[in-house]
Design an enzyme around this catalytic site. Structure first.
Site, PDB file in Angstrom:
ATOM      1  N   ARG A 107       0.845  -1.197   0.000  1.00  0.00           N
ATOM      2  CA  ARG A 107       0.000   0.000   0.000  1.00  0.00           C
ATOM      3  C   ARG A 107       0.884   1.253   0.000  1.00  0.00           C
ATOM      4  O   ARG A 107       1.935   1.277   0.640  1.00  0.00           O
ATOM      5  CB  ARG A 107      -0.863  -0.022   1.265  1.00  0.00           C
ATOM      6  CG  ARG A 107      -1.914   1.070   1.366  1.00  0.00           C
ATOM      7  CD  ARG A 107      -3.011   0.866   0.395  1.00  0.00           C
ATOM      8  NE  ARG A 107      -4.213   1.626   0.732  1.00  0.00           N
ATOM      9  CZ  ARG A 107      -5.199   1.840  -0.143  1.00  0.00           C
ATOM     10  NH1 ARG A 107      -5.129   1.370  -1.369  1.00  0.00           N
ATOM     11  NH2 ARG A 107      -6.271   2.514   0.222  1.00  0.00           N
ATOM     12  N   THR A 397      -9.349   0.161 -10.074  1.00  0.00           N
ATOM     13  CA  THR A 397      -8.221  -0.698  -9.771  1.00  0.00           C
ATOM     14  C   THR A 397      -8.224  -1.875 -10.748  1.00  0.00           C
ATOM     15  O   THR A 397      -9.082  -1.943 -11.614  1.00  0.00           O
ATOM     16  CB  THR A 397      -8.443  -1.136  -8.325  1.00  0.00           C
ATOM     17  OG1 THR A 397      -8.432   0.037  -7.559  1.00  0.00           O
ATOM     18  CG2 THR A 397      -7.475  -2.129  -7.793  1.00  0.00           C
ATOM     19  N   SER A 463      -8.007   0.529   2.801  1.00  0.00           N
ATOM     20  CA  SER A 463      -8.372   0.075   1.456  1.00  0.00           C
ATOM     21  C   SER A 463      -9.576  -0.856   1.532  1.00  0.00           C
ATOM     22  O   SER A 463      -9.909  -1.395   2.592  1.00  0.00           O
ATOM     23  CB  SER A 463      -7.180  -0.667   0.848  1.00  0.00           C
ATOM     24  OG  SER A 463      -7.567  -1.329  -0.327  1.00  0.00           O
TER      25      SER A 463
HETATM   26  N1  GLU Z   1      -8.326   2.898  -3.624  1.00  0.00           N
HETATM   27  C1  GLU Z   1      -9.293   1.875  -3.508  1.00  0.00           C
HETATM   28  C2  GLU Z   1      -8.959   0.941  -2.380  1.00  0.00           C
HETATM   29  O1  GLU Z   1      -7.839   0.826  -2.013  1.00  0.00           O
HETATM   30  C3  GLU Z   1      -9.397   1.067  -4.728  1.00  0.00           C
HETATM   31  C4  GLU Z   1      -9.896   1.869  -5.842  1.00  0.00           C
HETATM   32  C5  GLU Z   1     -10.494   1.049  -6.911  1.00  0.00           C
HETATM   33  O2  GLU Z   1     -10.841  -0.080  -6.759  1.00  0.00           O
HETATM   34  O3  GLU Z   1     -10.602   1.603  -7.978  1.00  0.00           O
HETATM   35  O4  GLU Z   1      -9.805   0.310  -1.855  1.00  0.00           O
END
Ligand code: GLU
Length: 583
Positions: A107, A397, A463
């Site tokens: 992370r 993501t 997250s």
């Molecule tokens: N930043 C999000 C997370 O860490 C993920 C973003 C995404 O899935 O697009 O949970």
């Protein structure tokens, strides 16, 4: 056709599909496949070029970790608005030799000088959109070190070998599809404000045309440097200096908030190998990432809640899934953050006793009113705490899943936060920086309730990523994951319920229409769900839906009883994924 003929035809299709995918980049590939004989492994990702590179690694004798890194590096080329070396992620690995699950926390971290006021100005939160496209939202990238760490520890390839195919792909180019072009179009306004980004992704002022060849020679050079000089070139070298410069002195045609990242922040970055989080569901063992990801604790808690109910009708099941998500999100928001900074009650969140105190709030003929409160005492059916909202998280993501012929499995979710991350390409380097720090709460939701997810020095934002590996009778059975910000949790949950409780195939469980409840008054639902058979009855129980275009973009692999692999990806979401079994 008799059964024998169908199976012979399947074999031929399987071979042809694998051969085509590895040779030719396709525009809208969707390959969902099972091999005829005990297979050499499987790769599922959102992109055909990336999956082809991963399968090639397996075919040439590489293991799941080698293939996962090679696939991820290729996604940095073809899926650069979701992932890449400017971001971070969580890598879950099952080692068949030792029969152990390992997890890597790659992370992004906040600058060492950050504190809870990172996103405050005159005591008030800055506008979210300003933080999104800024240096302030950029955390120290963890992805390059995750690749290095995983390969050193469990791979058979060097970083140089693993990045070679992706370097070639960046140099030679690939065919632009509608997803790639569409993601640029969605971000064209903000990309146009950063000259380095506009130069790469808006040549001549617009997104490259579908069907054209897209090259990224700067990224090819950056991969080449990483291959030649190792990750020190990024964490303690020239690439790192360029990252720090871009973050602290963003080159933009409009004012942009600079960040606070230093070369020391990069130099001190560490990937953390954490003990996996483990929970169970109907006799299955589920392994995933510990906090700062809330993925496994929230999926696990919701499944524990659902498990308290006897199997019911399809509507009962869906209602309970929505209600369990509502409650589990309340607990996630109250309790989960970076464990170096807050005490996260992981064991309690995943205990059946705790789930029981939450499950008793669910009624089959009524809907809980969100925001529901977190469970913060051991009282049965306690619902007296103060709720915290589920903050917005990007939705772009990427998740990849790999299995090899030795039985090793990787479930890996990686991100640059929202689609297009910070929007800032590091000039001359060809990759986009994340805006992961916007996953922090900018300010506590309630003055009297502690928020575990406020920024802090070198802290990792909470997250939702939930790369999972699931075991049946002590053997690997499934590996799944998805992008989608906070909807990752509900997507993974829904796939588990579809596969385990509804007996859908993995392919169908991934393809099924989705709805996502995250402790809000309304549940997001895809068009196919809105026009589907469950909606009206769920509404009669008090559920309220609001239509969204699409939720998640999952991939997965499954081991069949005869030792084969099935690989599955989205048929249509995100333009369709690519899942291949290596015969
Ligand atoms: N930043 C999000 C997370 O860490 C993920 C973003 C995404 O899935 O697009 O949970």
């Amino acid at each position: 056709m008799c059964a024998m003929e169908v199976s012979a035809l399947d074999r031929i299709t399987s071979f042809i599909t694998v051969a085509i995918v590895s040779a030719v980049p396709l525009l809208h590939p969707t390959v969902i496949d099972a091999a005829p004989d005990p297979a050499n492994g499987a790769v599922a990702s959102i992109d055909a070029n990336a999956t082809a590179i991963g399968t090639e690694v397996l075919r040439n004798g590489g293991n799941a970790v080698d293939a996962a890194v090679a696939t991820a590096a290729a996604l940095g080329v073809t899926d650069p608005f979701s992932s890449g070396i400017g971001g971070g992620g969580f890598f879950v690995y099952y080692d068949a030799d030792t029969n152990k699950v390992h997890t890597l926390d790659g992370r992004e971290t906040a600058p060492g000088t950050a504190d809870h006021t990172l996103f405050l100005e005159n005591g008030a939160p800055i506008p979210f959109t300003e933080a999104v496209s800024s240096g302030l939202g950029v955390g120290t990238p963890g992805t390059p070190m995750t690749w290095h760490y995983a390969l050193e520890k469990w791979g058979t390839h060097s970083l140089s070998e693993a990045l070679a195919p992706a370097e070639k792909l960046a140099r030679k180019g690939f065919t632009v599809d509608s997803t790639f072009a569409g993601q640029i179009e969605n971000n064209a306004e903000r990309f146009s404000r950063f000259p380095a980004t506009a130069k790469l992704y808006l040549p001549g002022g617009k997104a490259p045309a579908q069907g054209s060849n897209f090259k990224n020679p700067d990224l090819a050079r950056t991969y080449h440097d990483l291959r030649r000089y190792g990750i020190t070139s990024l964490y303690r070298g020239d690439i790192g200096r360029d990252i720090v410069k871009t973050v602290n002195h963003p080159q933009s045609t409009t004012p942009v908030r600079p960040g606070l990242l230093t070369e020391d922040d990069l130099g001190e970055y560490e990937v953390i190998e954490r003990a996996p989080v483990n929970s169970s569901y109907r006799g299955l063992d589920i392994y995933g990432m510990a906090p700062p990801s809330s993925g496994t604790t929230t999926v696990g808690e919701a499944l524990n809640i659902i498990e308290t109910f006897p199997p019911g009708s399809a509507v009962d099941q869906f209602h309970r899934y929505l209600e369990a998500s509502r409650l589990a999100f309340a607990d996630r928001n109250r309790w989960v953050g970076d464990p170096e900074f807050v005490e996260v009650p992981t064991d309690r969140l995943l205990s059946q006793e705790f789930a029981n105190t939450r499950a008793c709030l669910i009624k089959d003929n009524a809907t809980l009113q969100s925001p529901v409160a977190p469970g913060d005492s051991d009282e049965d059916c306690d619902n007296t705490g103060t709720p915290a909202p589920t903050n917005y998280e990007g939705k772009d993501t990427t998740h990849l899943t790999v299995a090899d012929k030795w039985g090793n499995v990787v479930s890996y979710t990686l991100t640059i936060e929202q689609e297009g991350g910070s929007g800032m390409v590091v000039p001359g380097r060809g990759f986009i920086l994340n805006n992961e720090l916007t996953d922090f709460s900018f300010a506590p939701a309630n003055a009297n309730t502690p928020d575990p997810n406020l920024p802090g020095p070198s802290k990792r934002p909470r997250s939702s990523m939930a790369p999972l590996i699931v075991f049946k009778d002590g053997q690997v059975w499934l590996a799944i994951g998805s992008p989608g910000g906070a909807t990752i949790i509900t997507t993974v949950l829904q796939i588990m319920i579809g596969r385990v409780d509804q007996g859908l195939s993995l392919t169908d469980a991934i393809a099924a229409p989705r709805a996502s409840q995250r402790n809000a008054a309304k549940t997001d639902a895809e068009p196919a769900f809105m026009s589907g058979p469950l909606r009206a009855e769920l509404e009669s129980r008090g559920q309220v839906f609001t239509q969204v275009p699409e939720i998640g973009a999952a991939t997965g692999v499954e081991k069949t009883a005869d030792g084969n692999w099935i690989a599955a990806a989205e048929p249509t979401r995100r333009g369709g994924g690519s899942a291949v079994v290596v015969p």
